[in-house]
Design a protein around this motif. Sequence first.
Motif, PDB file in Angstrom:
ATOM      1  N   ARG A 111      70.642  93.575  88.687  1.00 33.22           N
ATOM      2  CA  ARG A 111      71.571  93.024  87.695  1.00 33.22           C
ATOM      3  C   ARG A 111      71.335  91.537  87.498  1.00 33.22           C
ATOM      4  NH1 ARG A 111      75.515  96.574  89.851  1.00 33.22           N
ATOM      5  NH2 ARG A 111      76.264  94.965  91.261  1.00 33.22           N
ATOM      6  N   ALA A 112      71.067  90.834  88.594  1.00 38.86           N
ATOM      7  CA  ALA A 112      70.818  89.387  88.503  1.00 38.86           C
ATOM      8  C   ALA A 112      69.571  89.109  87.671  1.00 38.86           C
ATOM      9  CB  ALA A 112      70.672  88.785  89.904  1.00 38.86           C
ATOM     10  N   GLN A 113      68.548  89.954  87.838  1.00 38.46           N
ATOM     11  CA  GLN A 113      67.322  89.789  87.041  1.00 38.46           C
ATOM     12  C   GLN A 113      67.619  89.962  85.559  1.00 38.46           C
ATOM     13  OE1 GLN A 113      64.105  89.057  87.937  1.00 38.46           O
ATOM     14  NE2 GLN A 113      64.733  88.705  90.041  1.00 38.46           N
ATOM     15  N   VAL A 114      68.439  90.951  85.247  1.00 34.78           N
ATOM     16  CA  VAL A 114      68.783  91.208  83.851  1.00 34.78           C
ATOM     17  C   VAL A 114      69.609  90.051  83.296  1.00 34.78           C
ATOM     18  CG1 VAL A 114      70.134  92.710  82.328  1.00 34.78           C
ATOM     19  CG2 VAL A 114      68.553  93.705  83.969  1.00 34.78           C
ATOM     20  N   GLU A 115      70.559  89.558  84.086  1.00 41.57           N
ATOM     21  CA  GLU A 115      71.372  88.408  83.641  1.00 41.57           C
ATOM     22  C   GLU A 115      70.477  87.201  83.360  1.00 41.57           C
ATOM     23  OE1 GLU A 115      74.643  88.311  83.074  1.00 41.57           O
ATOM     24  OE2 GLU A 115      75.726  89.567  84.507  1.00 41.57           O
ATOM     25  N   ALA A 116      69.509  86.975  84.245  1.00 37.22           N
ATOM     26  CA  ALA A 116      68.590  85.841  84.062  1.00 37.22           C
ATOM     27  C   ALA A 116      67.770  86.028  82.794  1.00 37.22           C
ATOM     28  CB  ALA A 116      67.673  85.703  85.279  1.00 37.22           C
ATOM     29  N   ALA A 117      67.347  87.270  82.552  1.00 38.62           N
ATOM     30  CA  ALA A 117      66.576  87.549  81.339  1.00 38.62           C
ATOM     31  C   ALA A 117      67.430  87.296  80.099  1.00 38.62           C
ATOM     32  CB  ALA A 117      66.064  88.993  81.358  1.00 38.62           C
ATOM     33  N   LEU A 118      68.693  87.677  80.140  1.00 34.18           N
ATOM     34  CA  LEU A 118      69.601  87.420  79.013  1.00 34.18           C
ATOM     35  C   LEU A 118      69.729  85.920  78.767  1.00 34.18           C
ATOM     36  CD1 LEU A 118      72.584  89.919  79.596  1.00 34.18           C
ATOM     37  CD2 LEU A 118      70.848  90.031  77.801  1.00 34.18           C
ATOM     38  N   ASP A 119      69.860  85.156  79.857  1.00 38.52           N
ATOM     39  CA  ASP A 119      69.991  83.695  79.747  1.00 38.52           C
ATOM     40  C   ASP A 119      68.794  83.056  79.053  1.00 38.52           C
ATOM     41  OD1 ASP A 119      71.727  82.755  82.830  1.00 38.52           O
ATOM     42  OD2 ASP A 119      72.437  83.342  80.846  1.00 38.52           O
ATOM     43  N   ARG A 120      67.611  83.679  79.211  1.00 39.39           N
ATOM     44  CA  ARG A 120      66.400  83.094  78.640  1.00 39.39           C
ATOM     45  C   ARG A 120      66.192  83.471  77.173  1.00 39.39           C
ATOM     46  NH1 ARG A 120      64.223  84.677  83.765  1.00 39.39           N
ATOM     47  NH2 ARG A 120      63.402  86.598  82.849  1.00 39.39           N
ATOM     48  N   LEU A 121      66.951  84.433  76.690  1.00 42.50           N
ATOM     49  CA  LEU A 121      66.746  84.889  75.311  1.00 42.50           C
ATOM     50  C   LEU A 121      67.160  83.827  74.305  1.00 42.50           C
ATOM     51  CD1 LEU A 121      68.150  88.551  75.372  1.00 42.50           C
ATOM     52  CD2 LEU A 121      65.753  87.863  75.193  1.00 42.50           C
ATOM     53  N   PRO A 122      66.461  83.782  73.163  1.00 41.32           N
ATOM     54  CA  PRO A 122      66.952  82.942  72.071  1.00 41.32           C
ATOM     55  C   PRO A 122      68.368  83.386  71.692  1.00 41.32           C
ATOM     56  CG  PRO A 122      64.793  83.857  71.553  1.00 41.32           C
ATOM     57  CD  PRO A 122      65.246  84.517  72.816  1.00 41.32           C
ATOM     58  N   GLU A 123      69.153  82.442  71.235  1.00 40.37           N
ATOM     59  CA  GLU A 123      70.572  82.657  70.978  1.00 40.37           C
ATOM     60  C   GLU A 123      70.888  83.920  70.182  1.00 40.37           C
ATOM     61  OE1 GLU A 123      73.133  79.090  69.838  1.00 40.37           O
ATOM     62  OE2 GLU A 123      72.903  80.143  67.916  1.00 40.37           O
ATOM     63  N   ARG A 124      70.187  84.126  69.063  1.00 33.09           N
ATOM     64  CA  ARG A 124      70.541  85.241  68.197  1.00 33.09           C
ATOM     65  C   ARG A 124      70.150  86.583  68.813  1.00 33.09           C
ATOM     66  NH1 ARG A 124      69.659  85.197  62.232  1.00 33.09           N
ATOM     67  NH2 ARG A 124      67.461  85.391  62.788  1.00 33.09           N
ATOM     68  N   GLN A 125      69.032  86.612  69.528  1.00 35.18           N
ATOM     69  CA  GLN A 125      68.654  87.859  70.211  1.00 35.18           C
ATOM     70  C   GLN A 125      69.679  88.190  71.281  1.00 35.18           C
ATOM     71  OE1 GLN A 125      64.661  88.133  71.755  1.00 35.18           O
ATOM     72  NE2 GLN A 125      63.798  87.089  69.974  1.00 35.18           N
ATOM     73  N   ARG A 126      70.090  87.139  71.996  1.00 33.22           N
ATOM     74  CA  ARG A 126      71.046  87.355  73.068  1.00 33.22           C
ATOM     75  C   ARG A 126      72.372  87.871  72.524  1.00 33.22           C
ATOM     76  NH1 ARG A 126      72.782  82.799  77.526  1.00 33.22           N
ATOM     77  NH2 ARG A 126      74.347  84.057  78.612  1.00 33.22           N
ATOM     78  N   ALA A 127      72.830  87.276  71.436  1.00 35.64           N
ATOM     79  CA  ALA A 127      74.108  87.702  70.857  1.00 35.64           C
ATOM     80  C   ALA A 127      74.051  89.168  70.451  1.00 35.64           C
ATOM     81  CB  ALA A 127      74.457  86.825  69.654  1.00 35.64           C
ATOM     82  N   LEU A 161      66.067  91.758  65.877  1.00 38.06           N
ATOM     83  CA  LEU A 161      66.570  90.965  67.000  1.00 38.06           C
ATOM     84  C   LEU A 161      66.809  91.848  68.220  1.00 38.06           C
ATOM     85  CD1 LEU A 161      69.071  88.692  65.033  1.00 38.06           C
ATOM     86  CD2 LEU A 161      67.045  87.896  66.235  1.00 38.06           C
ATOM     87  N   LEU A 162      67.395  93.024  67.982  1.00 36.11           N
ATOM     88  CA  LEU A 162      67.702  93.930  69.082  1.00 36.11           C
ATOM     89  C   LEU A 162      66.413  94.423  69.743  1.00 36.11           C
ATOM     90  CD1 LEU A 162      69.852  95.476  70.687  1.00 36.11           C
ATOM     91  CD2 LEU A 162      69.682  97.314  68.995  1.00 36.11           C
ATOM     92  N   HIS A 163      65.441  94.782  68.919  1.00 37.98           N
ATOM     93  CA  HIS A 163      64.177  95.261  69.456  1.00 37.98           C
ATOM     94  C   HIS A 163      63.522  94.204  70.340  1.00 37.98           C
ATOM     95  CE1 HIS A 163      60.258  97.137  69.818  1.00 37.98           C
ATOM     96  NE2 HIS A 163      59.714  96.011  69.380  1.00 37.98           N
ATOM     97  N   ARG A 164      63.476  92.982  69.831  1.00 42.54           N
ATOM     98  CA  ARG A 164      62.830  91.909  70.597  1.00 42.54           C
ATOM     99  C   ARG A 164      63.581  91.627  71.885  1.00 42.54           C
ATOM    100  NH1 ARG A 164      61.220  88.068  65.521  1.00 42.54           N
ATOM    101  NH2 ARG A 164      59.479  89.402  64.870  1.00 42.54           N
TER     102      ARG A 164
END
Lengths: 233, 73
Positions: free
Chosen positions: A169-185, A214-217
């Motif tokens: 889960r921590a790895q996934v959270e870190a990956a989310l943090d690195r996403l560009p804003e719109r992809q993350r949203a 955005l979702l795909h990326r």
Amino acid sequence: MTALGPASRGSFGRAGARLSTLDVVAADPPVQRPADASIVARLRAGDETLFAGLIAAWSPGMLRTARCYVDAYAAEDVVQEAWLAVIAGLDRFEGRSSLRTWAYQIMIKIARARGRRDARSVPAGSLSEDGPSVDGGLFFSGGPYAGHWRSLPAPWRQPEDSAVDAETRAQVEAALDRLPERQRAVIVLRDVEGHNSDDVCRILQITAQNQRVLLHRARAAVRAALANYLEGR
Amino acid sequence: MVTDYLDGTLPDPAAKRFEEHIAGCLGCQTYLNQIRRTIGVLSRLPRDGLGDEGRETLLAALRSRANTGSAHG
């Protein structure tokens, strides 16, 4: 996947409440919503039990979405402000979208404004938002094997039905943090919070095509991060 | 296309072709499963709420709005 997400199990449907908050928050039909009209009426009348239920059900998702634009401390402010704006704006709710989508739209506006105000430093990933898909390198782009896998995705060392551990889960959270804003949203709203694609387009004011890309990326990037973690031992 | 397939919005002929490809292509099968598992992890991330203080402030705001607005019953 319900709109609430599996982690949200509050004490809804208290004795005396005709409407279970769970019924309301889980349903997001695109047609007329008598449930929303009833909620608005009860909020106007000051129904604190109902309001507390909505706050409990929707705040986690709103907080996580706000985190796409601002840091954790500011996210609390943003969501608080959003709820105050929802209450203040009850008379203006027209029911064109669901109450929840409307609340999220309000929250996003506040989050974006706060994000600009706080001027978060832009992570390097944001610069490549509109570039080629992150999957580009996985396939041969030319030659006799064009379109084929360069090398097969390696199987992940955790069996599929194993419980997801904290480190994963921590790895996934870190990956989310690195996403560009719109992809993350988009990925937070779709895959973490379970909003459908129409609502995500309304909340973020983007086209269906944008949302899909955005979702795909975003999914590809998070998968790649997980693959890196799970294959790398 | 993977996104459309997972959303269920690929039209039937395309979805059929997609499934036929997946059946024969280990790379794509693995990739698709990994995307599904990724979504699975995402859907189970912990979700913190607003604190008690935040909630109390909001309930007070609702109360005061209702009181202000109830002058006409």
